[in-house]
Design a protein around this motif. Structure first.
Motif, PDB file in Angstrom:
ATOM      1  N   CYS A 115      -9.454  -0.633  -9.573  1.00 29.52           N
ATOM      2  CA  CYS A 115      -9.259   0.579 -10.366  1.00 29.52           C
ATOM      3  C   CYS A 115      -8.653   0.187 -11.711  1.00 29.52           C
ATOM      4  O   CYS A 115      -7.535  -0.346 -11.762  1.00 29.52           O
ATOM      5  N   LYS A 116      -9.372   0.456 -12.783  1.00 30.23           N
ATOM      6  CA  LYS A 116      -8.943  -0.012 -14.104  1.00 30.23           C
ATOM      7  C   LYS A 116      -7.666   0.669 -14.582  1.00 30.23           C
ATOM      8  O   LYS A 116      -6.799   0.040 -15.172  1.00 30.23           O
ATOM      9  N   ASP A 117      -7.545   1.948 -14.332  1.00 31.68           N
ATOM     10  CA  ASP A 117      -6.425   2.700 -14.896  1.00 31.68           C
ATOM     11  C   ASP A 117      -5.357   3.067 -13.861  1.00 31.68           C
ATOM     12  O   ASP A 117      -4.474   3.875 -14.142  1.00 31.68           O
ATOM     13  N   CYS A 118      -5.434   2.493 -12.679  1.00 28.43           N
ATOM     14  CA  CYS A 118      -4.484   2.851 -11.618  1.00 28.43           C
ATOM     15  C   CYS A 118      -3.224   1.996 -11.678  1.00 28.43           C
ATOM     16  O   CYS A 118      -3.266   0.828 -12.088  1.00 28.43           O
ATOM     17  N   GLN A 119      -2.142   2.581 -11.258  1.00 24.10           N
ATOM     18  CA  GLN A 119      -0.880   1.864 -11.109  1.00 24.10           C
ATOM     19  C   GLN A 119      -0.349   2.110  -9.707  1.00 24.10           C
ATOM     20  O   GLN A 119      -0.467   3.214  -9.172  1.00 24.10           O
ATOM     21  N   LEU A 120       0.224   1.065  -9.123  1.00 20.90           N
ATOM     22  CA  LEU A 120       0.816   1.184  -7.798  1.00 20.90           C
ATOM     23  C   LEU A 120       2.299   1.477  -7.980  1.00 20.90           C
ATOM     24  O   LEU A 120       3.137   0.591  -8.008  1.00 20.90           O
ATOM     25  N   ASN A 121       2.597   2.757  -8.155  1.00 16.06           N
ATOM     26  CA  ASN A 121       3.972   3.182  -8.422  1.00 16.06           C
ATOM     27  C   ASN A 121       4.660   3.538  -7.107  1.00 16.06           C
ATOM     28  O   ASN A 121       4.399   4.590  -6.527  1.00 16.06           O
ATOM     29  N   ILE A 122       5.528   2.647  -6.650  1.00 20.37           N
ATOM     30  CA  ILE A 122       6.232   2.884  -5.399  1.00 20.37           C
ATOM     31  C   ILE A 122       7.332   3.916  -5.640  1.00 20.37           C
ATOM     32  O   ILE A 122       8.158   3.742  -6.538  1.00 20.37           O
ATOM     33  N   PRO A 123       7.355   5.006  -4.869  1.00 27.29           N
ATOM     34  CA  PRO A 123       8.396   6.029  -5.080  1.00 27.29           C
ATOM     35  C   PRO A 123       9.792   5.444  -4.880  1.00 27.29           C
ATOM     36  O   PRO A 123       9.998   4.606  -4.005  1.00 27.29           O
ATOM     37  N   PRO A 124      10.744   5.864  -5.689  1.00 22.98           N
ATOM     38  CA  PRO A 124      12.119   5.372  -5.521  1.00 22.98           C
ATOM     39  C   PRO A 124      12.719   5.905  -4.227  1.00 22.98           C
ATOM     40  O   PRO A 124      12.377   7.001  -3.765  1.00 22.98           O
ATOM     41  N   ILE A 125      13.588   5.117  -3.632  1.00 20.88           N
ATOM     42  CA  ILE A 125      14.295   5.563  -2.434  1.00 20.88           C
ATOM     43  C   ILE A 125      15.479   6.393  -2.891  1.00 20.88           C
ATOM     44  O   ILE A 125      16.497   5.876  -3.346  1.00 20.88           O
ATOM     45  N   ASP A 126      15.325   7.723  -2.797  1.00 26.12           N
ATOM     46  CA  ASP A 126      16.322   8.628  -3.369  1.00 26.12           C
ATOM     47  C   ASP A 126      17.204   9.285  -2.320  1.00 26.12           C
ATOM     48  O   ASP A 126      17.888  10.251  -2.596  1.00 26.12           O
ATOM     49  N   SER A 127      17.144   8.799  -1.104  1.00 31.98           N
ATOM     50  CA  SER A 127      18.057   9.286  -0.081  1.00 31.98           C
ATOM     51  C   SER A 127      18.383   8.141   0.871  1.00 31.98           C
ATOM     52  O   SER A 127      17.770   7.079   0.804  1.00 31.98           O
TER      53      SER A 127
ATOM     54  N   ASP B 295       5.111  14.178   6.419  1.00 31.59           N
ATOM     55  CA  ASP B 295       5.077  12.868   5.780  1.00 31.59           C
ATOM     56  C   ASP B 295       4.561  13.041   4.357  1.00 31.59           C
ATOM     57  O   ASP B 295       3.398  13.357   4.147  1.00 31.59           O
ATOM     58  N   ASP B 296       5.448  12.851   3.381  1.00 35.06           N
ATOM     59  CA  ASP B 296       4.991  12.867   1.995  1.00 35.06           C
ATOM     60  C   ASP B 296       4.241  11.587   1.655  1.00 35.06           C
ATOM     61  O   ASP B 296       3.258  11.594   0.933  1.00 35.06           O
ATOM     62  N   TYR B 297       4.747  10.458   2.161  1.00 32.62           N
ATOM     63  CA  TYR B 297       4.071   9.188   1.906  1.00 32.62           C
ATOM     64  C   TYR B 297       4.482   8.158   2.948  1.00 32.62           C
ATOM     65  O   TYR B 297       5.501   8.288   3.631  1.00 32.62           O
ATOM     66  N   VAL B 298       3.639   7.146   3.077  1.00 34.49           N
ATOM     67  CA  VAL B 298       3.953   5.958   3.861  1.00 34.49           C
ATOM     68  C   VAL B 298       3.695   4.767   2.963  1.00 34.49           C
ATOM     69  O   VAL B 298       2.576   4.573   2.474  1.00 34.49           O
ATOM     70  N   CYS B 299       4.726   3.980   2.707  1.00 32.49           N
ATOM     71  CA  CYS B 299       4.616   2.794   1.859  1.00 32.49           C
ATOM     72  C   CYS B 299       4.784   1.554   2.729  1.00 32.49           C
ATOM     73  O   CYS B 299       5.738   1.462   3.511  1.00 32.49           O
ATOM     74  N   PHE B 300       3.862   0.612   2.620  1.00 28.70           N
ATOM     75  CA  PHE B 300       3.886  -0.576   3.469  1.00 28.70           C
ATOM     76  C   PHE B 300       3.920  -1.828   2.599  1.00 28.70           C
ATOM     77  O   PHE B 300       3.210  -1.932   1.603  1.00 28.70           O
ATOM     78  N   ASN B 301       4.758  -2.795   3.009  1.00 26.22           N
ATOM     79  CA  ASN B 301       4.821  -4.088   2.335  1.00 26.22           C
ATOM     80  C   ASN B 301       4.541  -5.175   3.367  1.00 26.22           C
ATOM     81  O   ASN B 301       5.262  -5.296   4.359  1.00 26.22           O
TER      82      ASN B 301
ATOM     83  N   SER C  55       0.841  -1.193   0.000  1.00 21.97           N
ATOM     84  CA  SER C  55       0.000   0.000   0.000  1.00 21.97           C
ATOM     85  C   SER C  55       0.876   1.243   0.000  1.00 21.97           C
ATOM     86  O   SER C  55       2.001   1.234   0.511  1.00 21.97           O
ATOM     87  N   LEU C  56       0.364   2.296  -0.606  1.00 18.22           N
ATOM     88  CA  LEU C  56       1.056   3.584  -0.668  1.00 18.22           C
ATOM     89  C   LEU C  56       0.067   4.662  -0.252  1.00 18.22           C
ATOM     90  O   LEU C  56      -0.928   4.908  -0.932  1.00 18.22           O
ATOM     91  N   PHE C  57       0.332   5.291   0.877  1.00 16.00           N
ATOM     92  CA  PHE C  57      -0.512   6.372   1.412  1.00 16.00           C
ATOM     93  C   PHE C  57       0.250   7.663   1.186  1.00 16.00           C
ATOM     94  O   PHE C  57       1.284   7.912   1.806  1.00 16.00           O
ATOM     95  N   ILE C  58      -0.245   8.497   0.276  1.00 12.31           N
ATOM     96  CA  ILE C  58       0.570   9.611  -0.212  1.00 12.31           C
ATOM     97  C   ILE C  58      -0.215  10.917  -0.190  1.00 12.31           C
ATOM     98  O   ILE C  58      -1.412  10.949  -0.489  1.00 12.31           O
ATOM     99  N   ARG C  59       0.476  11.967   0.176  1.00 11.51           N
ATOM    100  CA  ARG C  59      -0.092  13.318   0.176  1.00 11.51           C
ATOM    101  C   ARG C  59       0.564  14.109  -0.942  1.00 11.51           C
ATOM    102  O   ARG C  59       1.784  14.203  -1.023  1.00 11.51           O
ATOM    103  N   TYR C  60      -0.257  14.650  -1.823  1.00 14.61           N
ATOM    104  CA  TYR C  60       0.266  15.505  -2.876  1.00 14.61           C
ATOM    105  C   TYR C  60       0.330  16.927  -2.356  1.00 14.61           C
ATOM    106  O   TYR C  60      -0.679  17.492  -1.927  1.00 14.61           O
ATOM    107  N   LYS C  61       1.501  17.513  -2.350  1.00 12.00           N
ATOM    108  CA  LYS C  61       1.723  18.779  -1.656  1.00 12.00           C
ATOM    109  C   LYS C  61       0.797  19.891  -2.123  1.00 12.00           C
ATOM    110  O   LYS C  61       0.350  20.718  -1.334  1.00 12.00           O
ATOM    111  N   GLU C  62       0.480  19.905  -3.407  1.00 12.15           N
ATOM    112  CA  GLU C  62      -0.342  20.999  -3.905  1.00 12.15           C
ATOM    113  C   GLU C  62      -1.768  20.930  -3.349  1.00 12.15           C
ATOM    114  O   GLU C  62      -2.508  21.903  -3.415  1.00 12.15           O
ATOM    115  N   GLN C  63      -2.164  19.777  -2.776  1.00 14.09           N
ATOM    116  CA  GLN C  63      -3.486  19.646  -2.184  1.00 14.09           C
ATOM    117  C   GLN C  63      -3.488  19.973  -0.698  1.00 14.09           C
ATOM    118  O   GLN C  63      -4.537  19.980  -0.064  1.00 14.09           O
TER     119      GLN C  63
END
Length: 257
Positions: A193-205, A88-94, A53-61
């Motif tokens: 969701c037909k058009d959704c993708q579960l795109n896990i953000p890359p670990i960039d730090s 918290d920008d996002y919380v990703c759980f596996n 699961s990916l729980f994400i907040r889009y900053k512009e919202q």
């Protein structure tokens, strides 16, 4: 015989990958409300399947996006600074690793914080009610210093919920702590969701454990507090609060609290 075993193992791996790939993806939207204030709400998106699961907040919202600090005067007419710089920008759980990864920022520096989440000991109650179009059942459980009342539905058969709240036999539709300080409420859902993708953000730090992060955060907070006090006018006390007045996590099991 060895060749047959290898072929059989290869078949199992391929079948497992195929089943995982076919796991339906859901997209739910939640509103996080702090202290019941309409002025302190944040929109989150939850993308999920059976494994991740990916729980994400889009900053512009976020109504607080770009806000560095705010001020108010308390009863003693002393200026208090609330600094909402820990975000918290996002919380990703596996579920296979029982770990979450969060992207958290302190003073524009990003951290990838990993957390081995202890299982919430939910107690499922007999009480039911309808929320929107979903038939929901009540559950109560404690997590990191807060007692939660959750409503979940068997109609979306995943053990997922908003933020780090999960582990029930159905999607959490609504959840609130008993102090009524923190509330997550489902506003919409598409599953599958037909058009959704579960795109896990890359670990960039660099990855940091939650224990390490709490030590770093205290150092940042102490340094910011010292600078604020050094520059404050005479008779004025300034308090730096990275988490605002209502942190989601008040206690940590690994600190022995």
């Amino acid at each position: 015989m060895k060749i047959n075993k290898l072929l059989f193992l290869s078949f199992l791996v391929a079948l497992s990958n195929l089943l995982f790939a076919q796991s339906p993806i859901g997209h739910a939207k939640y509103l996080k409300i702090i202290n019941g204030l309409s002025t302190d709400t944040t929109n989150y998106n939850l993308y999920f399947n059976q494994e991740t699961s990916l729980f994400i907040r889009y900053k512009e919202q976020d109504p607080h996006y770009g806000e560095k600090s705010s001020f108010y005067r308390d009863n003693n007419d002393k200026v208090v600074t609330i600094n909402p710089m820990t975000i918290d920008d996002y919380v990703c759980f596996n579920s296979s690793s029982n770990k979450s990864y969060s992207k958290i920022e302190i003073k524009d520096k990003a951290f990838i914080v990993y957390d081995s989440i202890s299982t919430i000991q939910w107690e499922i109650q007999a009480e039911t009610k309808k929320i929107g179009s979903f038939n929901c059942q009540k559950a109560v459980g404690d997590f990191r210093g807060r007692s939660y009342e959750a409503w979940f539905t068997f109609e979306v058969p995943v053990n997922i919920g908003p933020w780090k709240l999960r582990g029930l036999p159905g999607l959490i539709i609504e959840v609130e702590d008993k102090a009524k300080e923190v509330r997550f409420s489902l506003t919409s859902i598409e599953y599958p969701c037909k058009d959704c993708q579960l795109n896990i953000p890359p670990i960039d730090s660099k990855e940091t454990s939650l224990q390490q992060f709490l030590v770093l955060k205290k150092k940042y907070q102490d340094a910011a507090q010292a600078r604020a006090n050094a520059n404050a006018p005479a008779g004025v006390n300034i308090t730096i609060k990275f988490d605002g007045d209502t942190p989601l996590e008040k206690e940590y099991e690994f600190l022995g609290q």
